[in-house]
Design an enzyme around this catalytic site. Structure first.
Site, PDB file in Angstrom:
ATOM      1  N   GLU A   1       0.877  -1.190   0.000  1.00 21.07           N
ATOM      2  CA  GLU A   1       0.000   0.000   0.000  1.00 21.07           C
ATOM      3  C   GLU A   1       0.901   1.222   0.000  1.00 21.07           C
ATOM      4  OE1 GLU A   1      -2.899  -0.778  -0.557  1.00 21.07           O
ATOM      5  OE2 GLU A   1      -2.797  -2.861   0.064  1.00 21.07           O
TER       6      GLU A   1
ATOM      7  N   CYS B   1      -2.438   9.203   3.559  1.00 15.81           N
ATOM      8  CA  CYS B   1      -2.212   8.726   2.192  1.00 15.81           C
ATOM      9  C   CYS B   1      -3.345   9.175   1.277  1.00 15.81           C
ATOM     10  CB  CYS B   1      -2.092   7.207   2.181  1.00 15.81           C
ATOM     11  SG  CYS B   1      -3.495   6.361   2.916  1.00 15.81           S
TER      12      CYS B   1
HETATM   13  P1  NAD Z   1       8.367   5.234   4.129  1.00 14.26           P
HETATM   14  O1  NAD Z   1       8.272   4.587   2.803  1.00 14.26           O
HETATM   15  O2  NAD Z   1       9.444   6.213   4.360  1.00 14.26           O
HETATM   16  O3  NAD Z   1       8.529   4.112   5.265  1.00 14.26           O
HETATM   17  C1  NAD Z   1       7.582   3.084   5.411  1.00 14.26           C
HETATM   18  C2  NAD Z   1       8.199   1.951   6.216  1.00 14.26           C
HETATM   19  O4  NAD Z   1       9.248   1.361   5.445  1.00 14.26           O
HETATM   20  C3  NAD Z   1       8.846   2.415   7.521  1.00 14.26           C
HETATM   21  O5  NAD Z   1       8.646   1.441   8.520  1.00 14.26           O
HETATM   22  C4  NAD Z   1      10.312   2.497   7.141  1.00 14.26           C
HETATM   23  O6  NAD Z   1      11.165   2.387   8.268  1.00 14.26           O
HETATM   24  C5  NAD Z   1      10.408   1.293   6.228  1.00 14.26           C
HETATM   25  N1  NAD Z   1      11.583   1.280   5.357  1.00 14.26           N
HETATM   26  C6  NAD Z   1      12.272   2.333   4.852  1.00 14.26           C
HETATM   27  N2  NAD Z   1      13.309   1.876   4.100  1.00 14.26           N
HETATM   28  C7  NAD Z   1      13.243   0.523   4.129  1.00 14.26           C
HETATM   29  C8  NAD Z   1      14.010  -0.522   3.553  1.00 14.26           C
HETATM   30  N3  NAD Z   1      15.067  -0.264   2.782  1.00 14.26           N
HETATM   31  N4  NAD Z   1      13.652  -1.806   3.804  1.00 14.26           N
HETATM   32  C9  NAD Z   1      12.579  -2.084   4.567  1.00 14.26           C
HETATM   33  N5  NAD Z   1      11.814  -1.136   5.164  1.00 14.26           N
HETATM   34  C10 NAD Z   1      12.139   0.148   4.928  1.00 14.26           C
HETATM   35  O7  NAD Z   1       6.913   5.875   4.426  1.00 14.26           O
HETATM   36  P2  NAD Z   1       6.458   6.778   5.651  1.00 14.26           P
HETATM   37  O8  NAD Z   1       7.054   8.137   5.480  1.00 14.26           O
HETATM   38  O9  NAD Z   1       6.665   6.073   6.934  1.00 14.26           O
HETATM   39  O10 NAD Z   1       4.872   6.845   5.418  1.00 14.26           O
HETATM   40  C11 NAD Z   1       4.287   7.772   4.564  1.00 14.26           C
HETATM   41  C12 NAD Z   1       3.960   7.142   3.229  1.00 14.26           C
HETATM   42  O11 NAD Z   1       3.079   6.040   3.431  1.00 14.26           O
HETATM   43  C13 NAD Z   1       3.231   8.078   2.303  1.00 14.26           C
HETATM   44  O12 NAD Z   1       3.731   7.923   1.000  1.00 14.26           O
HETATM   45  C14 NAD Z   1       1.782   7.610   2.383  1.00 14.26           C
HETATM   46  O13 NAD Z   1       0.998   7.923   1.273  1.00 14.26           O
HETATM   47  C15 NAD Z   1       1.974   6.144   2.538  1.00 14.26           C
HETATM   48  N6  NAD Z   1       0.778   5.521   3.120  1.00 14.26           N
HETATM   49  C16 NAD Z   1       0.008   4.754   2.305  1.00 14.26           C
HETATM   50  C17 NAD Z   1      -1.158   4.193   2.806  1.00 14.26           C
HETATM   51  C18 NAD Z   1      -2.015   3.335   1.928  1.00 14.26           C
HETATM   52  O14 NAD Z   1      -2.859   2.621   2.454  1.00 14.26           O
HETATM   53  N7  NAD Z   1      -1.840   3.349   0.622  1.00 14.26           N
HETATM   54  C19 NAD Z   1      -1.526   4.417   4.130  1.00 14.26           C
HETATM   55  C20 NAD Z   1      -0.700   5.187   4.950  1.00 14.26           C
HETATM   56  C21 NAD Z   1       0.462   5.740   4.420  1.00 14.26           C
END
Ligand code: NAD
Length: 481
Positions: free
Chosen positions: A253, A287
């Site tokens: 997601e 999101c």
């Molecule tokens: P992010 O992509 O920076 O991080 C998400 C998760 O991935 C965190 O736990 C982070 O520590 C982890 N991560 C980062 N690098 C990684 C790697 N190399 N390997 C494994 N894990 C890794 O996102 P964020 O800033 O925490 O959240 C905001 C984003 O999430 C926005 O883009 C938002 O739109 C999206 N979001 C989407 C939904 C949906 O249902 N589509 C819902 C909520 C948030």
């Protein structure tokens, strides 16, 4: 100081990371972090060892654990909401809603699993091949996948935990959770509650530490069968590209840039109120926030004026204050990203209406861009902060083109009194949902939720869908004498 949870055991690794309150930029708690990969491997081994017994636990017993967890959460809901607000900067009234939703996700998973996991008996006697079908009973049953890794975003630390853990536990999977390093406290609290509710040892771990180190270990392990990820598109796609090499089931997601289209016959007052809330709730860090507002030229000036007036009425303040509508954003890096978006829009001719700047923590002035145009970065990329571009259109085709002109396809909304027009537009919108006369933020936790194009990959989240995705169908054929 908060410890990690490794299969139910609270582990202090001796190395810590500070959790910062975005409202003042100051650390208020420390969590133990993983430095040694052996702990990650230990969690995976525990999850593997416990899967055999856990997957045999009757469904009623797995449902009871979730129900019990939801009761404990209900008793502690105020503390959980406060923790959530402190780590994320989410206003307390919104944190309460998130905790109530998380409780309800646990209950939905406990109640609905029996229907989703129901099997089938196939009428194979309808088929010539293979011969002898009249002497067989052929059933299809659903079985849990095994170990599922759950990677959470910073913005829904509690409800994302609920969505990724409750349906998997009720399905009989074991789960390793990796919360965001910025907001790990809610996940640790909920993890502890699961064990208080009777979850057998080994079944769930919550790991905090360097994202890439923990992530890589989980993503590349052949022992892990499924990944449920919520976060940005960039990180999601990079995880997916590695995870497919070990043939994992994926639920990714990702980001969104949801449009709200306002036609000239819309109820303007409602469209304004809904789209202001859709954009500025949690300082624009949802999101499915209404991130681009596309308004018919006949009502553009009226809508824009009312929109700015409504934004000016929002109360910006401390997330723990009962009256606060909008708090800070998550980090200083996020503040700098917002500045870049505004600079680009200014250079391309937008008129900027900006609210007060609070000089502490990571607050960002609530900002509206009038005369925004589709070539601006705010209209193409995901803006995760309190910034609303309003664009003018003159024909329905133009509105549809602008709405579809990003790579994202999460949710969308249309405001009009003409249902025929709304349905015509909805057919052409390339989004996972079209909400007519309400907010892009609408979501029903039991139902599939997610996006098309660069907003989602693999199956969508939602309690029923997660149970279905994270279980395998198995055909069982019995030969009759
Ligand atoms: P992010 O992509 O920076 O991080 C998400 C998760 O991935 C965190 O736990 C982070 O520590 C982890 N991560 C980062 N690098 C990684 C790697 N190399 N390997 C494994 N894990 C890794 O996102 P964020 O800033 O925490 O959240 C905001 C984003 O999430 C926005 O883009 C938002 O739109 C999206 N979001 C989407 C939904 C949906 O249902 N589509 C819902 C909520 C948030």
């Amino acid at each position: 100081m908060k410890s990690l949870i490794i299969g139910g055991e609270e582990v202090d690794t001796g190395e810590y990371s500070s959790i910062v309150n975005p409202a003042n930029g100051e650390p208020f708690e420390k969590v133990s972090v993983i430095k040694d990969k052996d702990l990650i491997k230990r969690s995976i081994d525990l999850a593997e060892d416990s899967f055999r017994e856990f997957s045999k636990l009757p469904l009623k017993d797995r449902s009871k654990i979730l129900m019990k967890a939801s009761e404990i959460m209900e008793m502690r809901k105020e503390d959980l909401a406060k923790t959530l607000s402190l780590e994320s900067g989410k206003p307390i009234k919104d944190s309460r809603v998130e905790i109530l939703r998380a409780i309800s996700v646990f209950k939905i998973a406990a109640e609905e699993a029996r229907f989703v996991l129901e099997g089938k008996v196939h009428r194979v006697d309808a088929y010539e091949y293979p011969p002898g079908n009249q002497n067989r009973i052929v059933m299809e049953v659903r079985e849990p996948l095994g170990i599922v890794a759950a990677i959470l975003p910073f913005n829904f630390p509690a409800n994302s935990f609920a969505h990724k853990v409750a349906p998997n536990i009720v399905a009989g999977n074991t789960v390793i959770v990796k919360p965001s390093v910025s907001t790990p406290l809610s996940a640790l609290e909920l993890g502890k509650i699961m064990y208080e509710a009777g979850l057998p040892r080994g079944v769930l771990s919550v790991l905090i530490g360097d994202s890439a180190v923990i992530g890589d270990e989980l993503i590349t392990s052949k022992k892990i069968q499924g990944i449920t990820f919520t976060g940005s598109t960039k990180v999601g796609l990079s995880i997916a590209s590695k995870a497919v090499l070990t043939s994992k089931r994926l639920m990714m997601e990702m980001g969104g840039s949801d449009p709200i289209i306002v036609l000239n016959d819309a109820d303007i007052e409602k469209a304004v109120n809904v789209s202001v809330k859709a954009r500025f709730e949690y300082a624009g860090q949802n999101c499915n926030a209404g991130k681009r507002i596309i308004v018919h030229e006949d009502v553009y000036d009226k809508f824009s004026k009312m929109y700015i007036d409504a934004v000016n009425k929002l109360k910006v303040g401390d997330p723990l204050d009962e009256n606060t509508d909008v708090g800070p954003i998550i980090s200083n890096t996020a503040v700098n990203t917002m500045n870049d978006f505004i600079e680009d829009a200014k250079n391309k001719g937008a008129k900027i209406y900006s609210g007060l700047r609070i000089q502490k923590g990571y607050y960002y002035p609530l900002t509206v861009l009038i005369n925004a145009s589709p070539d601006m970065k705010v209209m193409k990329e995901e803006v995760f902060g309190p910034l609303a571009p309003i664009v003018k259109f003159s024909s329905i085709d133009e509105a549809i083109d602008i709405a579809n002109s990003t790579d994202y396809g999460l949710q969308s909304a249309i405001f009009t009194k003409d249902l025929n027009k709304a349905l015509r537009i909805s057919k052409e919108l390339k989004f996972g949902a079209v909400i007519i006369n309400n907010s892009t933020r609408l979501r029903w936790d039991a139902l599939p939720f997610g996006g098309v194009r660069m907003s989602g990959l693999g199956n969508r989240e939602g309690v029923r869908n997660t149970i279905m995705t994270m279980t395998e169908p198995k055909i069982l054929s019995i030969e009759l004498e």
